[in-house]
Design a protein around this motif. Structure first.
Motif, mmCIF file in Angstrom:
data_model
loop_
_atom_site.group_PDB
_atom_site.id
_atom_site.type_symbol
_atom_site.label_atom_id
_atom_site.label_comp_id
_atom_site.label_asym_id
_atom_site.label_seq_id
_atom_site.Cartn_x
_atom_site.Cartn_y
_atom_site.Cartn_z
ATOM 1 N N VAL A 72 42.951 43.992 28.765
ATOM 2 C CA VAL A 72 42.355 44.828 29.810
ATOM 3 C C VAL A 72 43.110 46.150 29.926
ATOM 4 C CG1 VAL A 72 41.921 45.019 32.300
ATOM 5 C CG2 VAL A 72 41.516 42.853 31.131
ATOM 6 N N ARG A 80 42.973 39.830 30.089
ATOM 7 C CA ARG A 80 42.050 39.405 31.140
ATOM 8 C C ARG A 80 42.441 38.013 31.656
ATOM 9 N NH1 ARG A 80 37.546 41.303 32.920
ATOM 10 N NH2 ARG A 80 37.380 42.816 31.236
ATOM 11 N N ASP A 103 40.409 49.051 29.485
ATOM 12 C CA ASP A 103 39.155 48.666 28.818
ATOM 13 C C ASP A 103 38.886 49.557 27.608
ATOM 14 O OD1 ASP A 103 37.060 46.946 28.570
ATOM 15 O OD2 ASP A 103 35.754 47.962 30.004
ATOM 16 N N ARG A 153 37.106 49.657 39.664
ATOM 17 C CA ARG A 153 37.508 48.543 38.804
ATOM 18 C C ARG A 153 39.016 48.274 38.834
ATOM 19 N NH1 ARG A 153 35.025 49.735 33.067
ATOM 20 N NH2 ARG A 153 35.787 47.589 32.736
ATOM 21 N N ASP A 212 34.559 44.393 43.194
ATOM 22 C CA ASP A 212 34.504 43.572 41.970
ATOM 23 C C ASP A 212 35.400 44.129 40.870
ATOM 24 O OD1 ASP A 212 32.612 41.724 42.991
ATOM 25 O OD2 ASP A 212 31.021 43.171 42.635
ATOM 26 N N ASP A 223 38.290 44.647 37.866
ATOM 27 C CA ASP A 223 38.773 43.930 36.692
ATOM 28 C C ASP A 223 40.291 43.776 36.734
ATOM 29 O OD1 ASP A 223 36.251 43.741 35.156
ATOM 30 O OD2 ASP A 223 36.377 45.922 35.216
ATOM 31 N N ARG A 263 37.242 34.772 39.286
ATOM 32 C CA ARG A 263 36.730 36.080 38.852
ATOM 33 C C ARG A 263 37.315 36.545 37.531
ATOM 34 N NH1 ARG A 263 34.957 39.715 43.633
ATOM 35 N NH2 ARG A 263 34.451 38.219 45.256
ATOM 36 N N LEU A 281 40.187 37.766 36.859
ATOM 37 C CA LEU A 281 40.826 39.063 37.049
ATOM 38 C C LEU A 281 42.152 39.133 36.299
ATOM 39 C CD1 LEU A 281 40.567 39.356 40.936
ATOM 40 C CD2 LEU A 281 39.333 40.761 39.306
#
Length: 532
Positions: free
Chosen positions: A276, A311, A346, A364, A442, A444, A474, A476
């Motif tokens: 991530v 992630r 990302d 994010r 929401d 990341d 989630r 995360l």
């Protein structure tokens, strides 16, 4: 048994009407013996600080002593005239407060504040006062007393400010020192230094110390005897060995069980999830201007930091105050500009983006702050604080409000919290609101900056469990910034150890904390309080 220098009998203090219970403390009985350190432990709201304030005569006007006595040197402090009690404060009974920055006057130098205590108690000779100020600053282990006495509180570190508070408290050689959570917000090495300082001075002066804390590690390190309080009741007391090793009351057992332990073994590595966040060569430098008592200097707050975060994984960042860990968090959030390096989120370098290009990414990447009360607008309802960000990024108001109520339920709060204000919640509840706000978008990636450092062990355990649950559900990624090595050991998959802006060691937590390779990491581990 030593002779009691302070004897509290049947103390009952009422709370204002409308509170969750009638009494702040109810029928509390204990003695503080000569030359001992008595720790009073319990969660927020247990009545431990109210007990200390009552002893000092600093109780809020909204609270009233209903019954009981507090005997010191044959006098009942509760029946003494205010003038007599004022004469005792500082001279016979002295107190160190939890937050030295708010307890110290920001407009006075620290030397002037120590001097003020001496003046208030009749020291008229300025030469003798000057000598005493320098002696006290030296005694609490601060460098260059002549230079430091002219500094203002904001120029000092948290540990240095706490040492000044101790110097003020010790100025008149009191018989009793009351320390109210004096190490709660300090990193482990500074905490160890402050505890050793209090122990050393207590032994040398033969003082009695009433030490208020919610940290059982501190209790194990410093206490001779322990008093445990729950919701205003004294539920258990005894020697430190007895209470820590063989607790009798279920509440004491729950508190001790909630203390995080260093992990024994690391999980076996499986297939790595997608990356991530990838950070390379990150730099942040501050250029501090000079002044009358200080030189101009350059501080490398973050220096050549590199790491990868996958992630669903948690990266712990540990180190002392000033190590650069919070600065790094702000740079990752782009709340502070970097001076070099790259941050690939990302797969895209967000450092190279303009503010307009980065704007969609703010949803994010979210942050949970150390002090949720300071980070929430006191004039806005919780609901408004939760929906304002998503609405600003285009979410319809109705959908945002419905989502906020759902997330409040997910973090363990009643949906009615939506219409209430931050001051109506406890510290643990406010931290849940901080987590809810971060989840509204929401994200990341969540960056948690000392998110549980000021919480009681049982509330801390609940928040950590909540974060783990949210992360599982989630998927995360999380960066968890902390000075509590036990917490980092419990929840992190990898740990970075930072010192003066640099990463000095990294790896899985059990290996880092059970077999540290660098001297600095060994010092951090050795400074963890207690042996629980």
């Amino acid at each position: 048994m030593s002779e009691a220098v302070l004897s509290v009998k049947g103390l009952t203090v009422s709370l204002p009407s409308g509170m969750d219970r009638q009494y702040a403390v109810k029928d509390v009985n204990f003695d503080l013996n000569a030359g001992e350190i008595l720790c009073i432990i319990g969660e927020s709201g247990s009545g431990k600080s109210v007990t200390a304030s009552t002893v000092m005569g600093l109780l809020s006007p909204a609270m009233k002593v209903v019954s009981g006595s507090i005997h010191f040197r044959g006098d009942d402090l509760l029946t003494l005239p205010e003038r007599a009690r004022r004469d005792l404060r500082g001279k016979s009974l002295s107190m160190i407060f939890q937050d030295p920055l708010s307890a110290l006057n920001p407009l006075m130098t620290v030397g002037a504040q120590i001097d003020e205590t001496l003046v208030a108690h009749g020291w008229k000779d300025s030469a003798k006062r000057d000598a005493k100020v320098l002696e006290l600053i030296t005694e609490v282990g601060l460098p260059d007393p002549e230079l430091l006495r002219h500094q203002y509180p904001f120029r000092l570190s948290g540990g240095q400010r706490q040492r000044i508070m101790i110097a003020i408290a010790l100025a008149l050689d009191p018989d009793i020192l009351i320390a109210d959570e004096p190490t709660t917000a300090l990193d482990v090495t500074t905490q160890a230094q402050i505890l050793e300082l209090i122990r050393r001075i207590q032994r040398r002066k033969g003082m009695s110390v009433m030490f208020i804390t919610h940290d059982f590690g501190v209790v194990a390190d410093i206490a001779d005897r322990v008093v445990v309080m729950e919701k205003g009741d004294l539920v258990e007391q005894g020697s430190a060995e007895q209470v820590l090793r063989a607790p009798e009351h279920p509440y004491t057992k729950r508190l001790i069980a909630a203390v995080p332990r260093l992990r024994e073994h690391d999980a076996e590595a499986g297939q790595a999830p997608p990356i991530v966040l990838k950070v390379e060569g990150l730099e942040k430098t501050y250029h501090l201007k000079g002044g009358l008592f200080r030189k101009e200097r350059t501080v490398h707050a973050v220096s050549n930091v590199a790491f990868e975060l996958h992630r669903g994984k948690t990266l712990g960042v540990v180190g002392e105050s000033g190590s650069g860990k919070s600065t790094m968090g702000k740079v990752l959030m782009r709340l502070s500009d970097a001076d070099g390096g790259s941050i690939e989120f990302d797969g895209k370098d967000i450092l190279a983006m303009s503010e307009k290009e980065f704007h969609p990414y703010r949803l994010r990447i979210q942050m949970i702050f150390q002090d949720p009360f300071a980070s929430l607008n006191p004039r806005q309802t919780v609901g408004t604080s939760l929906v304002v960000g998503p609405i600003a990024h285009g979410m319809p108001g109705g959908a945002a409000r419905e989502k906020a109520r759902d997330i409040l339920a997910q973090v363990g709060l009643d949906p009615s919290a939506f219409d209430r204000y931050p001051h109506e919640f406890s510290g643990g509840q406010r931290q849940r609101i901080g987590i809810a706000r971060a989840l509204m978008c929401d994200p990341d990636l969540i960056i948690a900056d000392e998110a549980v450092s000021a919480l009681d062990v049982s509330i801390q355990a609940q928040i950590l469990e909540l974060l783990a649950k949210v992360q599982r559900e989630r998927h995360l990624a999380m960066i968890f910034i902390t000075h509590d090595l036990r917490v980092a050991s419990q929840i992190c998959d990898e740990v970075l150890v930072m010192h003066r802006g640099e990463v000095v060691e990294s790896g899985p937590p059990a290996r880092i904390f059970r077999n540290p390779q660098r001297d600095y990491t060994r010092q951090l581990v050795a400074a963890i309080p207690g042996d629980l």
